[in-house]
Scaffold this motif. Sequence first.
Motif, PDB file in Angstrom:
ATOM      1  N   ALA A 119      -1.319 -17.033  -3.281  1.00 45.55           N
ATOM      2  CA  ALA A 119      -1.186 -17.091  -1.808  1.00 45.55           C
ATOM      3  C   ALA A 119      -0.658 -15.901  -1.336  1.00 45.55           C
ATOM      4  CB  ALA A 119      -1.007 -18.421  -1.214  1.00 45.55           C
ATOM      5  N   ARG A 120       0.617 -15.767  -1.630  1.00 48.66           N
ATOM      6  CA  ARG A 120       1.218 -14.648  -1.307  1.00 48.66           C
ATOM      7  C   ARG A 120       0.603 -13.185  -1.739  1.00 48.66           C
ATOM      8  NH1 ARG A 120       4.377 -10.888  -3.140  1.00 48.66           N
ATOM      9  NH2 ARG A 120       4.564 -11.418  -5.214  1.00 48.66           N
ATOM     10  N   ARG A 121       0.158 -13.002  -2.683  1.00 50.80           N
ATOM     11  CA  ARG A 121      -0.784 -11.791  -3.157  1.00 50.80           C
ATOM     12  C   ARG A 121      -1.842 -11.716  -2.243  1.00 50.80           C
ATOM     13  NH1 ARG A 121      -0.913 -12.206  -9.898  1.00 50.80           N
ATOM     14  NH2 ARG A 121       1.242 -11.725  -9.896  1.00 50.80           N
ATOM     15  N   GLU A 122      -2.643 -12.665  -1.997  1.00 48.68           N
ATOM     16  CA  GLU A 122      -3.689 -12.708  -1.033  1.00 48.68           C
ATOM     17  C   GLU A 122      -3.503 -12.199   0.257  1.00 48.68           C
ATOM     18  OE1 GLU A 122      -6.924 -13.695   1.539  1.00 48.68           O
ATOM     19  OE2 GLU A 122      -5.187 -14.869   1.714  1.00 48.68           O
ATOM     20  N   ARG A 123      -2.167 -12.566   0.926  1.00 47.49           N
ATOM     21  CA  ARG A 123      -1.789 -12.368   2.070  1.00 47.49           C
ATOM     22  C   ARG A 123      -1.289 -10.783   1.958  1.00 47.49           C
ATOM     23  NH1 ARG A 123       0.764 -17.163   2.113  1.00 47.49           N
ATOM     24  NH2 ARG A 123       2.637 -16.345   1.466  1.00 47.49           N
ATOM     25  N   GLY A 124      -0.857 -10.191   0.827  1.00 50.97           N
ATOM     26  CA  GLY A 124      -0.208  -8.836   0.578  1.00 50.97           C
ATOM     27  C   GLY A 124      -1.773  -8.085   0.650  1.00 50.97           C
ATOM     28  N   TYR A 125      -2.509  -8.594   0.106  1.00 51.60           N
ATOM     29  CA  TYR A 125      -3.929  -7.910  -0.396  1.00 51.60           C
ATOM     30  C   TYR A 125      -4.485  -7.275   1.049  1.00 51.60           C
ATOM     31  CZ  TYR A 125      -8.098  -5.705  -2.013  1.00 51.60           C
ATOM     32  OH  TYR A 125      -8.978  -4.837  -2.207  1.00 51.60           O
ATOM     33  N   ARG A 126      -4.386  -8.604   1.976  1.00 55.01           N
ATOM     34  CA  ARG A 126      -4.991  -8.297   3.195  1.00 55.01           C
ATOM     35  C   ARG A 126      -4.496  -7.249   4.178  1.00 55.01           C
ATOM     36  NH1 ARG A 126      -5.041 -13.703   6.076  1.00 55.01           N
ATOM     37  NH2 ARG A 126      -3.461 -14.144   4.456  1.00 55.01           N
ATOM     38  N   ARG A 127      -3.047  -7.357   4.088  1.00 56.29           N
ATOM     39  CA  ARG A 127      -2.124  -6.560   4.730  1.00 56.29           C
ATOM     40  C   ARG A 127      -2.618  -5.045   4.393  1.00 56.29           C
ATOM     41  NH1 ARG A 127       1.471 -10.657   4.734  1.00 56.29           N
ATOM     42  NH2 ARG A 127       2.503  -9.763   2.978  1.00 56.29           N
ATOM     43  N   ALA A 128      -2.449  -4.887   2.917  1.00 53.75           N
ATOM     44  CA  ALA A 128      -2.770  -3.430   2.218  1.00 53.75           C
ATOM     45  C   ALA A 128      -4.164  -3.076   2.516  1.00 53.75           C
ATOM     46  CB  ALA A 128      -2.499  -3.630   0.814  1.00 53.75           C
ATOM     47  N   LEU A 129      -5.109  -3.949   2.567  1.00 60.78           N
ATOM     48  CA  LEU A 129      -6.375  -3.504   2.930  1.00 60.78           C
ATOM     49  C   LEU A 129      -6.438  -2.810   4.638  1.00 60.78           C
ATOM     50  CD1 LEU A 129      -9.506  -3.035   2.184  1.00 60.78           C
ATOM     51  CD2 LEU A 129      -9.698  -5.522   3.032  1.00 60.78           C
ATOM     52  N   ALA A 130      -5.773  -3.665   5.430  1.00 59.46           N
ATOM     53  CA  ALA A 130      -6.044  -3.399   6.638  1.00 59.46           C
ATOM     54  C   ALA A 130      -5.199  -1.853   6.661  1.00 59.46           C
ATOM     55  CB  ALA A 130      -5.401  -4.664   7.618  1.00 59.46           C
ATOM     56  N   LEU A 131      -3.991  -1.700   6.378  1.00 55.02           N
ATOM     57  CA  LEU A 131      -3.318  -0.498   6.346  1.00 55.02           C
ATOM     58  C   LEU A 131      -4.070   0.678   5.750  1.00 55.02           C
ATOM     59  CD1 LEU A 131      -0.762   1.141   6.884  1.00 55.02           C
ATOM     60  CD2 LEU A 131       0.216   0.395   4.917  1.00 55.02           C
ATOM     61  N   ASN A 132      -4.871   0.453   4.653  1.00 54.57           N
ATOM     62  CA  ASN A 132      -5.481   1.248   4.067  1.00 54.57           C
ATOM     63  C   ASN A 132      -6.724   1.860   4.733  1.00 54.57           C
ATOM     64  OD1 ASN A 132      -7.974   2.013   2.055  1.00 54.57           O
ATOM     65  ND2 ASN A 132      -6.024   2.549   0.939  1.00 54.57           N
ATOM     66  N   LEU A 133      -7.379   0.865   5.397  1.00 53.53           N
ATOM     67  CA  LEU A 133      -8.371   1.390   6.172  1.00 53.53           C
ATOM     68  C   LEU A 133      -8.139   1.983   7.500  1.00 53.53           C
ATOM     69  CD1 LEU A 133     -10.829  -1.713   5.840  1.00 53.53           C
ATOM     70  CD2 LEU A 133     -11.089   0.303   4.740  1.00 53.53           C
ATOM     71  N   ALA A 134      -6.937   1.634   7.941  1.00 52.52           N
ATOM     72  CA  ALA A 134      -6.365   2.336   9.093  1.00 52.52           C
ATOM     73  C   ALA A 134      -6.034   3.974   8.734  1.00 52.52           C
ATOM     74  CB  ALA A 134      -5.180   1.656   9.640  1.00 52.52           C
ATOM     75  N   LEU A 135      -5.405   4.017   7.512  1.00 58.19           N
ATOM     76  CA  LEU A 135      -5.030   5.251   7.107  1.00 58.19           C
ATOM     77  C   LEU A 135      -6.364   6.004   6.992  1.00 58.19           C
ATOM     78  CD1 LEU A 135      -2.299   4.623   4.628  1.00 58.19           C
ATOM     79  CD2 LEU A 135      -2.230   6.240   6.576  1.00 58.19           C
TER      80      LEU A 135
END
Length: 182
Positions: free
Chosen positions: A98-114
């Motif tokens: 569950a922690r990894r899934e939350r981390g992946y969601r955040r990393a994806l959002a940051l990546n798409l913003a960049l």
Amino acid sequence: MFWTNLLTTTVQTGAAAAAGTAASAGADGAWYRHLRKPGLQPPAAVFPVVWTVLYADIAVTSAAVRTELQRQSRPGLHRRGPRVRTVRRPGPTPSEAARRERGYRRALALNLALNASWSWVFFTKHDTALATAAAAALTAGSADLARRAAQARPAHGAALLPYVAWCGFATYLSARIHRLNA
């Protein structure tokens, strides 16, 4: 679960693509036409094709990663016919998944913003130095996204490697354009 995740990741990648496309309207402008470009610069027609394929890859792979991590966070319930049976697969604990899934969601959002920001910095602000830094940050973020995807399933990480490679190439192109025009 996968289809809901795919809808979410498709909307996210579509928004990044739309923002980048809006900013890239300047690719036809005089400023860009007069820039000196490196010899490895692909023809303009290549970019929309490559980015469409990469955005589709990001959306589908990210949906698969999220689905896998969500399944790992809720082990034991797998439908087989009319009965539910308990299955414990090797892997992370449910809370770790569950922690990894939350981390992946955040990393994806940051990546798409960049991802979307590069086009704005380059084509709208005409800041080639900052665009190079943004491309380098995007490459690092893409590598992190692939690493996180590989934690869910190695094939998912491998599926994002073309994105990492293209972002690395974009960083090279940005740096060369900056140097050739500084």
